[in-house]
Motif scaffolding. Structure first.
Motif, PDB file in Angstrom:
ATOM      1  N   ALA A 104       0.837  -1.205   0.000  1.00  0.00           N
ATOM      2  CA  ALA A 104       0.000   0.000   0.000  1.00  0.00           C
ATOM      3  C   ALA A 104       0.872   1.254   0.000  1.00  0.00           C
ATOM      4  O   ALA A 104       0.591   2.217  -0.725  1.00  0.00           O
ATOM      5  CB  ALA A 104      -0.925  -0.014   1.218  1.00  0.00           C
ATOM      6  N   ILE A 105       1.927   1.233   0.795  1.00  0.00           N
ATOM      7  CA  ILE A 105       2.780   2.430   0.877  1.00  0.00           C
ATOM      8  C   ILE A 105       3.560   2.621  -0.424  1.00  0.00           C
ATOM      9  O   ILE A 105       3.726   3.751  -0.907  1.00  0.00           O
ATOM     10  CB  ILE A 105       3.735   2.345   2.103  1.00  0.00           C
ATOM     11  CG1 ILE A 105       2.922   2.239   3.399  1.00  0.00           C
ATOM     12  CG2 ILE A 105       4.682   3.542   2.142  1.00  0.00           C
ATOM     13  CD1 ILE A 105       1.848   3.279   3.583  1.00  0.00           C
ATOM     14  N   ARG A 106       4.010   1.519  -1.012  1.00  0.00           N
ATOM     15  CA  ARG A 106       4.692   1.661  -2.318  1.00  0.00           C
ATOM     16  C   ARG A 106       3.767   2.320  -3.334  1.00  0.00           C
ATOM     17  O   ARG A 106       4.171   3.206  -4.084  1.00  0.00           O
ATOM     18  CB  ARG A 106       5.151   0.287  -2.839  1.00  0.00           C
ATOM     19  CG  ARG A 106       6.457  -0.143  -2.251  1.00  0.00           C
ATOM     20  CD  ARG A 106       7.094  -1.361  -2.938  1.00  0.00           C
ATOM     21  NE  ARG A 106       8.106  -1.846  -2.009  1.00  0.00           N
ATOM     22  CZ  ARG A 106       7.920  -2.852  -1.146  1.00  0.00           C
ATOM     23  NH1 ARG A 106       6.796  -3.551  -1.167  1.00  0.00           N
ATOM     24  NH2 ARG A 106       8.867  -3.178  -0.295  1.00  0.00           N
ATOM     25  N   LYS A 107       2.507   1.893  -3.341  1.00  0.00           N
ATOM     26  CA  LYS A 107       1.548   2.482  -4.303  1.00  0.00           C
ATOM     27  C   LYS A 107       1.303   3.943  -3.992  1.00  0.00           C
ATOM     28  O   LYS A 107       1.158   4.775  -4.889  1.00  0.00           O
ATOM     29  CB  LYS A 107       0.215   1.730  -4.238  1.00  0.00           C
ATOM     30  CG  LYS A 107       0.217   0.416  -4.968  1.00  0.00           C
ATOM     31  CD  LYS A 107      -1.246   0.022  -5.253  1.00  0.00           C
ATOM     32  CE  LYS A 107      -1.456  -1.447  -4.945  1.00  0.00           C
ATOM     33  NZ  LYS A 107      -2.809  -1.760  -4.483  1.00  0.00           N
ATOM     34  N   CYS A 108       1.239   4.250  -2.712  1.00  0.00           N
ATOM     35  CA  CYS A 108       0.973   5.642  -2.316  1.00  0.00           C
ATOM     36  C   CYS A 108       2.111   6.563  -2.781  1.00  0.00           C
ATOM     37  O   CYS A 108       1.873   7.702  -3.181  1.00  0.00           O
ATOM     38  CB  CYS A 108       0.813   5.690  -0.788  1.00  0.00           C
ATOM     39  SG  CYS A 108       0.280   7.280  -0.160  1.00  0.00           S
TER      40      CYS A 108
END
Ligand code: M6R
Length: 351
Positions: free
Chosen positions: A19-23
């Motif tokens: 999720a953080i990579r996508k963010c």
């Protein structure tokens, strides 16, 4: 499906690195040390910022407001249900930011509508494309966490924190290599926490307690609130979070050998919070430290949940993940309905 996990909540806790990579994708530039959010290219803001949000999103807003203030931006937080444009000054240079995972929360929607009516610029920080908040606001920034099925917000909280960190950089027009590298390193550090967490053992040690306390200061204060909310929500047990310094102003009266205290001991705030830890230990309360400095704190506490160091701003994001896991394992041992706790709905569409 749940991809082999027993609950969506546990799956979503484990989705946090992704999720953080996508963010972060295409928003941070590691070569220049800069942050740029495409959706916000038209956003201009020199005035004060007011956050409106509920529940977990409110805790993210508290965290984000502190990031903004550290960069010299005036920022205040309001529980959306208490936001009253008649009482707080709003003018055309005010930016009102609605932090809402679902983008459908009635309290947050009515605060945003009131802000729009009073001429403020509005921004929705949301997970859901095309949600009511996204449509209501002048601007929208997506947190890109992917769908969250568990009623307990987990990955979306981490994504909100990271999105707010980027927003602080966009609004202040300030960034640095260090800031961007720290953001870039977060997904791997979250993975380290997930792979090495001793939270299950801690949950087993304290699963019979009737009450839990969480303390933290600075960037860890909202994490303490969030740790307690998660515990209540999925275990149905009494839990309270406090700014560490507030404990001695009343709540300390509740602390006994039967009330475990989870203390966030990260970054530069450790020594003051250790003072608060000693106060609860004098009342024989067991203490669990969530810390990036186990060598400094372990002799003062009963258990250590270690996190990597991500600097004073970001280590609290990692600490929160340990708390998510503790709550999950307590609720799991109790056989609770973790993904659909009693009385709660994923999006609260009444005021
Ligand atoms: O969709 P929202 O972020 O606006 O929801 C706000 C709260 O209802 C929500 O964060 C709630 O507190 C969570 N269930 C907590 O886990």
């Amino acid at each position: 499906g749940k991809s082999g996990y027993d609950h969506y909540m546990l799956k979503e806790i484990h989705e946090q690195p992704t999720a953080i990579r996508k963010c972060l994708r295409e928003r941070v530039n590691e070569l220049e040390g800069s942050v740029g959010v495409e959706e916000l290219s038209e956003l201009e803001c020199d005035g004060p910022v007011q956050f409106v949000a509920c529940g977990t999103s409110y805790h993210a807003a508290l965290y984000g407001a502190r990031l903004l203030r550290e960069r010299g931006i005036r920022a205040q937080c309001f529980l959306a249900s208490e936001y009253d444009v008649g009482m707080v000054p709003v003018s055309s240079d005010t930016l009102v930011v609605g932090v809402t995972q679902s983008g459908e929360t009635a309290d947050t929607m009515s605060a945003l509508r009131a802000a729009n009516r009073s001429g403020a610029t509005t921004l929705a920080l949301t997970n859901v494309v095309g949600s009511s908040a996204a449509r209501e606001c002048d601007h929208v920034m997506y947190i890109r966490a992917g769908p969250e099925i568990g009623v307990a917000a987990t990955k979306t909280f981490a994504s909100q924190q990271v999105a707010l960190a980027m927003l602080s950089s966009v609004l202040s027009e300030e960034s640095s290599m260090e800031f961007v590298e720290r953001l870039r390193d977060l997904p791997d550090q979250i993975q380290q926490v997930l792979d090495g967490s001793q939270a299950r053992g801690v949950a087993e040690a304290y699963e019979d307690s009737d009450a839990y306390f969480f303390i933290g200061r600075g960037y860890n204060a909202p994490v303490a609130l969030e740790g307690a909310l998660k515990m209540k929500e999925i275990t149905y047990k009494h839990a309270e979070g406090f700014a560490a310094g507030e404990l001695k102003h009343g709540p300390l009266a509740l602390v006994t050998e039967k009330t475990p205290v989870f203390a966030m001991l990260t970054g530069s705030d450790i020594s003051k919070t250790l003072g608060n830890v000693k106060e609860v230990e004098a009342r024989s309360a067991p203490v669990v430290a969530v810390t990036d400095s186990p060598d400094t704190v372990s002799r003062y506490v009963d258990h250590v949940l270690e996190v990597p160091s991500a600097g004073s701003r970001f280590t609290p994001i990692l600490a929160n993940i340990q708390l998510q896991l503790v709550s999950y394992w307590v609720a799991n041992r109790m056989g609770r309905s973790i993904d659909k706790p009693r009385n709660l709905a994923k999006s609260v569409t009444v005021e």
